[in-house]
Design an enzyme around this catalytic site. Structure first.
Site, mmCIF file in Angstrom:
data_model
loop_
_atom_site.group_PDB
_atom_site.id
_atom_site.type_symbol
_atom_site.label_atom_id
_atom_site.label_comp_id
_atom_site.label_asym_id
_atom_site.label_seq_id
_atom_site.Cartn_x
_atom_site.Cartn_y
_atom_site.Cartn_z
ATOM 1 N N GLU A 1 9.801 16.212 15.001
ATOM 2 C CA GLU A 1 10.010 16.179 13.556
ATOM 3 C C GLU A 1 9.016 17.096 12.858
ATOM 4 O O GLU A 1 7.813 16.947 13.019
ATOM 5 C CB GLU A 1 9.847 14.751 13.026
ATOM 6 C CG GLU A 1 10.125 14.632 11.528
ATOM 7 C CD GLU A 1 9.991 13.210 11.016
ATOM 8 O OE1 GLU A 1 8.927 12.601 11.218
ATOM 9 O OE2 GLU A 1 10.970 12.717 10.407
ATOM 10 N N LYS B 1 0.830 -1.203 0.000
ATOM 11 C CA LYS B 1 0.000 0.000 0.000
ATOM 12 C C LYS B 1 0.862 1.250 0.000
ATOM 13 O O LYS B 1 1.505 1.589 0.985
ATOM 14 C CB LYS B 1 -0.916 0.027 1.227
ATOM 15 C CG LYS B 1 -2.017 1.093 1.091
ATOM 16 C CD LYS B 1 -2.644 1.492 2.403
ATOM 17 C CE LYS B 1 -1.830 2.552 3.070
ATOM 18 N NZ LYS B 1 -1.836 3.824 2.277
ATOM 19 N N CYS C 1 13.215 11.875 5.757
ATOM 20 C CA CYS C 1 13.422 11.498 7.167
ATOM 21 C C CYS C 1 14.882 11.699 7.560
ATOM 22 O O CYS C 1 15.191 11.790 8.739
ATOM 23 C CB CYS C 1 13.026 10.051 7.379
ATOM 24 S SG CYS C 1 13.822 8.933 6.233
ATOM 25 N N GLU D 1 10.715 1.951 9.587
ATOM 26 C CA GLU D 1 11.622 3.061 9.289
ATOM 27 C C GLU D 1 10.815 4.337 9.483
ATOM 28 O O GLU D 1 9.875 4.588 8.731
ATOM 29 C CB GLU D 1 12.149 2.933 7.851
ATOM 30 C CG GLU D 1 13.446 3.662 7.625
ATOM 31 C CD GLU D 1 13.176 5.127 7.404
ATOM 32 O OE1 GLU D 1 12.558 5.458 6.389
ATOM 33 O OE2 GLU D 1 13.585 5.952 8.247
#
Ligand code: TXE
Length: 481
Positions: free
Chosen positions: A385, A173, A282, A248
């Protein structure tokens, strides 16, 4: 308007309930296609197809699997400009970036794992003249692969390639925010003659389709890339069935510049690390730390270079910065910049959307690359983040001080250190708590190395042998001699 289809059992098919989500071009803010709003029943169809395909795909000689994957790579490469444009329209990144990085890396991912399996080997252990042990590494079955919107085909293929190369079949997906290139890959797979059911792509919402994948009892291997919050949900869903999980996730990566660095190199790469892909990687170096004696000159040069970045229509040549991926991400970045001001930061450049870049993009989600000084290392802007074109710059005096700053978040994905001092480089390699430490470079990637994060940046590693081992089950066979 294009209606993207799911790819199940080798066929491009509509979602069973016939419902679709709007797919927005972020540079214009306008709907330009529709993506299936699939249901768990669509995931079930994909699992049936993957299960039926597994016996023959897993038994196929590696050389034959490799040939099919190399064909996929060739077909993507033959359409590289089409794929790059599709990625740019879907994600908002500059066309030059999609053409130079995203799509070539997707091709490389398929080629790398298609050839890895031709050279992979295993172990044997002789037990004192009485027995020989050998290790079998067998495909685990159906792998559930879930990928994010920041590097759509690059990260989608980073999971699909090793999973299928090792003989697994897959239910995958892509992010509902950037579904286009995964759909185009489905078309390529049809053309490449990939056996039906080896790759199944089910588009749709994470909380519905993603959750159906992670909870499915026949999907016992899950590889996820995305935010830490969602990664926690994935881990929770997988835990009751003891599924094998690779996560991750987010990062808040330190970029440490010593006064003895090659300052031109450090500056150019610090700007790139902060703002590439509009800061939506990231691995972006969003927390810059500069040795005090070099701080003022670094900041002055960094601001000048940042202001020189052209925020423009991602389809136009010369655009260094495109749009953010969505209205939600645009608002998230703006909120963090406002928070920075509340936390005492001084915004030296950017800090707001630019004037309309052109008429076509007047309603797009653009944000100027932003640099902030004067913040404490423990404030939210330096701990959380942001995933946008926002970097903070902070001075330090000693190695111990900057190592504490670098390690002082819940993340541990990557770090960069700029110094000519070799011993210092080795010390930082040992003392920084992150999965990757780059010295005098950023985002220099060798696909053979272990890739992933520590702490709340990840669980497990991708890349090279790590990926081949993740997608296989080791079995020890011991024979009395
Ligand atoms: O990612 P999500 P989003 C970070 C970044 C970003 C934040 C959220 O900070 O702002 O994550 O971004 C699927 N079960 N990164 O919302 O939600 C979802 O459909 C199973 C860093 O895009 O993590 C998508 O396919 N799957 C990251 C994928 O998970 C679920 C890159 C990622 O979506 C699910 C992207 C669920 N309950 C964002 N909910 C990186 N490490 O590169 C969602 N998904």
């Amino acid at each position: 308007m294009l209606k993207i289809k799911n790819y199940i059992n080798g066929q491009l098919v509509e979602p069973q309930a016939g419902r679709y989500l709007d797919n927005v071009e972020p540079a214009t803010g306008k709907v330009y296609s529709h993506v299936p709003d699939s249901e768990p029943s669509d995931v079930e169809r994909a699992v049936v197809a993957a299960e039926q395909a597994f016996p023959s795909w897993s038994a196929m000689p590696a050389e034959e699997r490799s040939q099919r994957m190399l064909k996929i790579a060739d077909l993507i490469e033959a359409r590289i400009d089409e794929f790059a444009k599709a990625e740019t329209v879907d994600n908002g990144k500059p066309l030059a970036l999609a053409r130079a990085v995203d799509i070539p890396r997707a091709v490389k991912n398929f080629r790398f794992f298609a050839t890895s399996i031709l050279h992979s080997h295993s172990e044997s252990h002789v037990t004192g003249g009485t027995a020989i042990n050998y290790t079998l590494r067998q495909p685990r079955g159906i792998a559930g692969l879930i990928s994010p919107w920041n590097l759509p085909l690059y990260l989608f293929s980073w999971k699909v390639a090793p999973a299928m190369a090792t003989g697994n079949t897959t239910v995958a997906k892509p992010s509902e925010v950037t579904p286009m290139t995964a759909y185009m890959l489905s078309e390529i797979c049809c053309e490449a003659g990939l056996p039906p059911g080896v790759l199944n792509v089910v588009h749709g919402l994470g909380a519905k389709v993603g959750a159906a994948i992670t909870a499915h009892p026949k999907i016992m291997t899950i590889s996820f890339t995305g935010g830490t919050v969602t990664g926690r949900e994935v881990a929770k869903a997988a835990a009751p069935l003891f599924k094998k999980v690779s996560l991750e996730m987010g990062g808040k990566n330190p970029n440490i510049v010593f006064a003895d660095a090659d300052m031109d190199q450090a500056l150019d790469n610090s700007v790139r690390a902060a703002f590439a892909n509009q800061g939506q990687i990231c691995l972006c170096g969003s927390r810059i730390f500069v040795e005090k004696s070099a701080f003022d000159s670094f900041v002055e040069r960094f601001i000048r270079a940042t202001k020189a970045l052209k925020v423009g229509d991602p389809l136009e040549k010369g655009s260094d910065q495109g749009s953010l991926v969505s209205k939600a991400q645009f608002e998230k970045v703006g909120n963090y910049v406002n928070l920075a001001a509340e936390e005492g930061g001084e915004i030296l450049c950017g800090g707001a959307p630019p004037p309309p870049v052109n008429d076509r993009c007047k309603d797009g989600y653009f944000f100027q690359p932003t640099a902030i000084v004067g913040l404490g290392t423990d404030c939210r802007v330096n701990q959380e983040e942001i995933f946008g074109p926002v970097a903070t710059i902070t001075p330090f005096e000693t190695e111990d001080e900057v190592i504490d700053y670098a390690n002082g978040t819940t993340y541990g994905l990557s770090a960069s250190v700029w110094t000519q001092n070799l011993n210092r480089a080795h010390r930082f390699g040992e003392r920084i708590d992150s999965g990757t430490i780059w010295v005098n470079c950023w985002l220099l990637r060798d696909l053979r190395v272990p890739f992933g994060g520590m702490k709340q940046s990840g669980l497990g590693r991708e890349g090279g042998d790590e990926a081949l081992r993740f997608f296989t089950e080791p079995k020890n066979v011991c024979i009395q001699t």
